[in-house]
Design an enzyme around this catalytic site. Structure first.
Site, PDB file in Angstrom:
ATOM      1  N   THR A 108      -3.943 -13.741   1.581  1.00  4.48           N
ATOM      2  CA  THR A 108      -4.119 -12.878   2.763  1.00  4.48           C
ATOM      3  C   THR A 108      -4.822 -11.571   2.388  1.00  4.48           C
ATOM      4  O   THR A 108      -5.051 -10.729   3.242  1.00  4.48           O
ATOM      5  CB  THR A 108      -2.761 -12.533   3.425  1.00  4.48           C
ATOM      6  OG1 THR A 108      -1.940 -11.854   2.465  1.00  4.48           O
ATOM      7  CG2 THR A 108      -2.047 -13.773   3.914  1.00  4.48           C
ATOM      8  N   SER A 156       3.189 -11.271  -0.861  1.00  2.00           N
ATOM      9  CA  SER A 156       3.846 -12.064   0.180  1.00  2.00           C
ATOM     10  C   SER A 156       3.031 -11.928   1.462  1.00  2.00           C
ATOM     11  O   SER A 156       2.580 -10.823   1.768  1.00  2.00           O
ATOM     12  CB  SER A 156       5.262 -11.538   0.474  1.00  2.00           C
ATOM     13  OG  SER A 156       5.775 -12.152   1.649  1.00  2.00           O
ATOM     14  N   TYR A 203      10.212 -15.476   6.864  1.00  2.00           N
ATOM     15  CA  TYR A 203       9.890 -14.193   6.209  1.00  2.00           C
ATOM     16  C   TYR A 203      11.167 -13.418   5.908  1.00  2.00           C
ATOM     17  O   TYR A 203      11.403 -12.997   4.773  1.00  2.00           O
ATOM     18  CB  TYR A 203       8.968 -13.389   7.133  1.00  2.00           C
ATOM     19  CG  TYR A 203       8.551 -12.039   6.587  1.00  2.00           C
ATOM     20  CD1 TYR A 203       7.745 -11.946   5.451  1.00  2.00           C
ATOM     21  CD2 TYR A 203       8.948 -10.857   7.225  1.00  2.00           C
ATOM     22  CE1 TYR A 203       7.350 -10.701   4.966  1.00  2.00           C
ATOM     23  CE2 TYR A 203       8.551  -9.618   6.739  1.00  2.00           C
ATOM     24  CZ  TYR A 203       7.744  -9.544   5.616  1.00  2.00           C
ATOM     25  OH  TYR A 203       7.355  -8.310   5.132  1.00  2.00           O
ATOM     26  N   TYR A 223      19.164 -10.892 -11.332  1.00  2.00           N
ATOM     27  CA  TYR A 223      18.451 -10.636 -12.595  1.00  2.00           C
ATOM     28  C   TYR A 223      18.920  -9.315 -13.201  1.00  2.00           C
ATOM     29  O   TYR A 223      18.960  -9.164 -14.417  1.00  2.00           O
ATOM     30  CB  TYR A 223      16.934 -10.589 -12.371  1.00  2.00           C
ATOM     31  CG  TYR A 223      16.243 -11.904 -12.647  1.00  2.00           C
ATOM     32  CD1 TYR A 223      16.185 -12.907 -11.689  1.00  2.00           C
ATOM     33  CD2 TYR A 223      15.650 -12.152 -13.884  1.00  2.00           C
ATOM     34  CE1 TYR A 223      15.550 -14.109 -11.938  1.00  2.00           C
ATOM     35  CE2 TYR A 223      15.006 -13.354 -14.144  1.00  2.00           C
ATOM     36  CZ  TYR A 223      14.963 -14.326 -13.167  1.00  2.00           C
ATOM     37  OH  TYR A 223      14.331 -15.523 -13.421  1.00  2.00           O
ATOM     38  N   ARG A 226      -0.629  -7.106  13.797  1.00  7.16           N
ATOM     39  CA  ARG A 226       0.340  -6.011  13.850  1.00  7.16           C
ATOM     40  C   ARG A 226      -0.114  -4.974  14.875  1.00  7.16           C
ATOM     41  O   ARG A 226      -1.302  -4.875  15.197  1.00  7.16           O
ATOM     42  CB  ARG A 226       0.533  -5.419  12.451  1.00  7.16           C
ATOM     43  CG  ARG A 226       1.266  -6.432  11.562  1.00  7.16           C
ATOM     44  CD  ARG A 226       1.649  -5.874  10.212  1.00  7.16           C
ATOM     45  NE  ARG A 226       0.668  -6.175   9.196  1.00  7.16           N
ATOM     46  CZ  ARG A 226       0.920  -6.130   7.889  1.00  7.16           C
ATOM     47  NH1 ARG A 226       2.106  -5.796   7.454  1.00  7.16           N
ATOM     48  NH2 ARG A 226      -0.027  -6.416   7.014  1.00  7.16           N
TER      49      ARG A 226
HETATM   50  P1  NAD Z   1      -0.960  -8.203   2.750  1.00  7.35           P
HETATM   51  O1  NAD Z   1      -0.958  -9.565   3.343  1.00  7.35           O
HETATM   52  O2  NAD Z   1      -2.114  -7.308   3.058  1.00  7.35           O
HETATM   53  O3  NAD Z   1      -0.828  -8.296   1.166  1.00  7.35           O
HETATM   54  C1  NAD Z   1      -0.114  -9.307   0.510  1.00  7.35           C
HETATM   55  C2  NAD Z   1      -0.923  -9.744  -0.706  1.00  7.35           C
HETATM   56  O4  NAD Z   1      -0.198 -10.766  -1.410  1.00  7.35           O
HETATM   57  C3  NAD Z   1      -2.292 -10.337  -0.344  1.00  7.35           C
HETATM   58  O5  NAD Z   1      -3.308  -9.707  -1.076  1.00  7.35           O
HETATM   59  C4  NAD Z   1      -2.146 -11.812  -0.709  1.00  7.35           C
HETATM   60  O6  NAD Z   1      -3.369 -12.415  -1.083  1.00  7.35           O
HETATM   61  C5  NAD Z   1      -1.134 -11.758  -1.834  1.00  7.35           C
HETATM   62  N1  NAD Z   1      -0.444 -13.038  -2.014  1.00  7.35           N
HETATM   63  C6  NAD Z   1       0.173 -13.790  -1.050  1.00  7.35           C
HETATM   64  N2  NAD Z   1       0.666 -14.923  -1.591  1.00  7.35           N
HETATM   65  C7  NAD Z   1       0.361 -14.891  -2.923  1.00  7.35           C
HETATM   66  C8  NAD Z   1       0.594 -15.782  -4.015  1.00  7.35           C
HETATM   67  N3  NAD Z   1       1.237 -16.951  -3.839  1.00  7.35           N
HETATM   68  N4  NAD Z   1       0.139 -15.429  -5.245  1.00  7.35           N
HETATM   69  C9  NAD Z   1      -0.524 -14.256  -5.437  1.00  7.35           C
HETATM   70  N5  NAD Z   1      -0.773 -13.370  -4.436  1.00  7.35           N
HETATM   71  C10 NAD Z   1      -0.346 -13.683  -3.199  1.00  7.35           C
HETATM   72  O7  NAD Z   1       0.412  -7.518   3.184  1.00  7.35           O
HETATM   73  P2  NAD Z   1       0.906  -5.994   3.030  1.00  7.35           P
HETATM   74  O8  NAD Z   1       1.080  -5.448   4.381  1.00  7.35           O
HETATM   75  O9  NAD Z   1       0.049  -5.284   2.060  1.00  7.35           O
HETATM   76  O10 NAD Z   1       2.363  -6.224   2.418  1.00  7.35           O
HETATM   77  C11 NAD Z   1       2.618  -6.077   1.021  1.00  7.35           C
HETATM   78  C12 NAD Z   1       4.109  -6.237   0.755  1.00  7.35           C
HETATM   79  O11 NAD Z   1       4.842  -5.232   1.453  1.00  7.35           O
HETATM   80  C13 NAD Z   1       4.666  -7.583   1.216  1.00  7.35           C
HETATM   81  O12 NAD Z   1       5.628  -8.026   0.271  1.00  7.35           O
HETATM   82  C14 NAD Z   1       5.361  -7.245   2.520  1.00  7.35           C
HETATM   83  O13 NAD Z   1       6.432  -8.110   2.793  1.00  7.35           O
HETATM   84  C15 NAD Z   1       5.846  -5.821   2.268  1.00  7.35           C
HETATM   85  N6  NAD Z   1       5.997  -5.076   3.530  1.00  7.35           N
HETATM   86  C16 NAD Z   1       4.911  -4.589   4.204  1.00  7.35           C
HETATM   87  C17 NAD Z   1       5.100  -3.884   5.389  1.00  7.35           C
HETATM   88  C18 NAD Z   1       3.939  -3.271   6.145  1.00  7.35           C
HETATM   89  O14 NAD Z   1       4.166  -2.584   7.151  1.00  7.35           O
HETATM   90  N7  NAD Z   1       2.692  -3.457   5.732  1.00  7.35           N
HETATM   91  C19 NAD Z   1       6.380  -3.709   5.900  1.00  7.35           C
HETATM   92  C20 NAD Z   1       7.462  -4.246   5.209  1.00  7.35           C
HETATM   93  C21 NAD Z   1       7.258  -4.913   4.011  1.00  7.35           C
END
Ligand code: NAD
Length: 315
Positions: A36, A75, A145, A159, A186
């Site tokens: 993503t 994720s 999720y 861990y 979003r």
């Molecule tokens: P995003 O989708 O932009 O970034 C997630 C990244 O993870 C992507 O670059 C994707 O390619 C990578 N990824 C996914 N599956 C993978 C795999 N199997 N192996 C290697 N890389 C993989 O999302 P984000 O908004 O930047 O979120 C980042 C983290 O923060 C996530 O864990 C999300 O749950 C958490 N989070 C974000 C928000 C928010 O408001 N953006 C809120 C709560 C939690």
């Protein structure tokens, strides 16, 4: 100078994390299979202290050089992504977190899990302190999720207690800023895209549900402070200023000078009615609180992302 491994480093938050760690003089290894994320998010980070490894963390993986910090952000995170990738999302939270914790253990690195306010589900307590255990539907569409993150928290704590890994967990509340994908579903990128195109702004339900929005720079500062703190329990990082979705839509119209009208659409299943972090723990423990108010953050997002970055092309 520390060496920091960032999983998900080519995503929205991960790329800001990599950028800030480099700015602080650290070496950064970004692990991301671009599921993503995008190389565009890290193209400006080409320098000797930065490496990108295209690895799927669902498979066991190893990095053969000393690592001091592991920031585990990989994720799918937006509803559009995790509804499209339900099994992948569960596997990243389980196998992916397992492999990344194993790596941290091997290197004796400090480990930080990016968890989420979604572990609170549709909360019955308001605002949400870290001591609240949540109200989650495990079999609803969002369960893949929410439960993946709850499992990842349980795994991280195991861990720590059983294997002695130096772990930390941040519960991230809605965060926004440049490099969000315009079509990721979003609220903020959707509303800004629609407003910049003078298209109808689509608010779910009556728009009375609330969210609290944190500007990305505030969040990254809080996460790094937590990772460096030696604290093991979860910590909420988010902006406690609470807005209804309708108020947010109106502000997006205002800051873009748009002619868009606001229209209402059906509420998605299990959409939380309220969401507001209690940040007492982050304040007391880290001396952290957000500094950028919503209007200012929206203006910065528009300025830094530019119209092209916010309107984008449909995937
Ligand atoms: P995003 O989708 O932009 O970034 C997630 C990244 O993870 C992507 O670059 C994707 O390619 C990578 N990824 C996914 N599956 C993978 C795999 N199997 N192996 C290697 N890389 C993989 O999302 P984000 O908004 O930047 O979120 C980042 C983290 O923060 C996530 O864990 C999300 O749950 C958490 N989070 C974000 C928000 C928010 O408001 N953006 C809120 C709560 C939690």
């Amino acid at each position: 100078m520390a060496t920091c491994l960032v999983t998900g480093g080519a995503g929205f938050l991960g790329s800001h994390m990599c950028e800030e760690l480099l700015r602080r003089g650290h070496r950064v290894i970004c692990v991301d299979n671009l599921e993503t994320g995008s190389l565009r998010n890290i193209a400006h980070l080409r320098q000797p202290e930065f490496t990108h490894l295209n690895i799927d963390i669902i498979e066991p993986y190893f990095v053969d050089e000393p690592i001091d910090f592991v920031y585990h952000l990989a994720s799918p995170a937006s509803p559009i992504d995790y509804l499209r990738l339900p099994l992948h999302t569960l596997k990243v939270g389980s196998y992916g977190t397992h492999h990344t914790l194993g790596l941290a253990k091997h290197h004796r690195a400090r480990f930080l899990l990016a968890s989420t306010s979604e572990v609170y589900g549709d909360p019955q307590v308001h605002p949400q302190p870290e001591t609240y255990w949540g109200h989650v539907n495990p079999i609803g569409p969002r369960g893949v999720y929410d439960e993946a993150k709850r499992y990842a928290e349980a795994l991280t704590m195991a861990y720590h207690t059983q294997q002695g890994v130096d772990t930390s967990m941040v519960r991230i509340f809605n965060t926004y800023g440049p490099r969000m994908r315009p079509h990721d579903g979003r609220a903020i990128p959707t509303f800004l895209r629609q407003a910049l195109q003078d298209r109808p702004i689509t608010v779910f339900g009556e728009g009375k549900q609330t969210r609290s929005f944190c500007y990305v720079d505030d969040l990254i500062r809080g996460i790094i402070a937590l990772a460096e703190s030696g604290f093991h329990e979860p910590v909420n990082i988010g902006n406690p200023d609470e807005f209804t979705l309708l108020e947010l839509a109106e502000m997006c119209v205002e800051v873009t000078g748009s002619r868009s009208e606001i229209v209402f659409e059906a509420l998605p299943t299990d959409d939380p009615q309220v969401r507001q972090p209690d940040i007492t723990r982050a304040k007391d423990l880290l001396g952290w609180s957000p500094q950028i108010a919503l209007r200012e953050g929206l203006q910065k997002t528009i300025e830094l992302a530019g119209t092209e970055g916010l309107v984008g092309a449909r995937r």
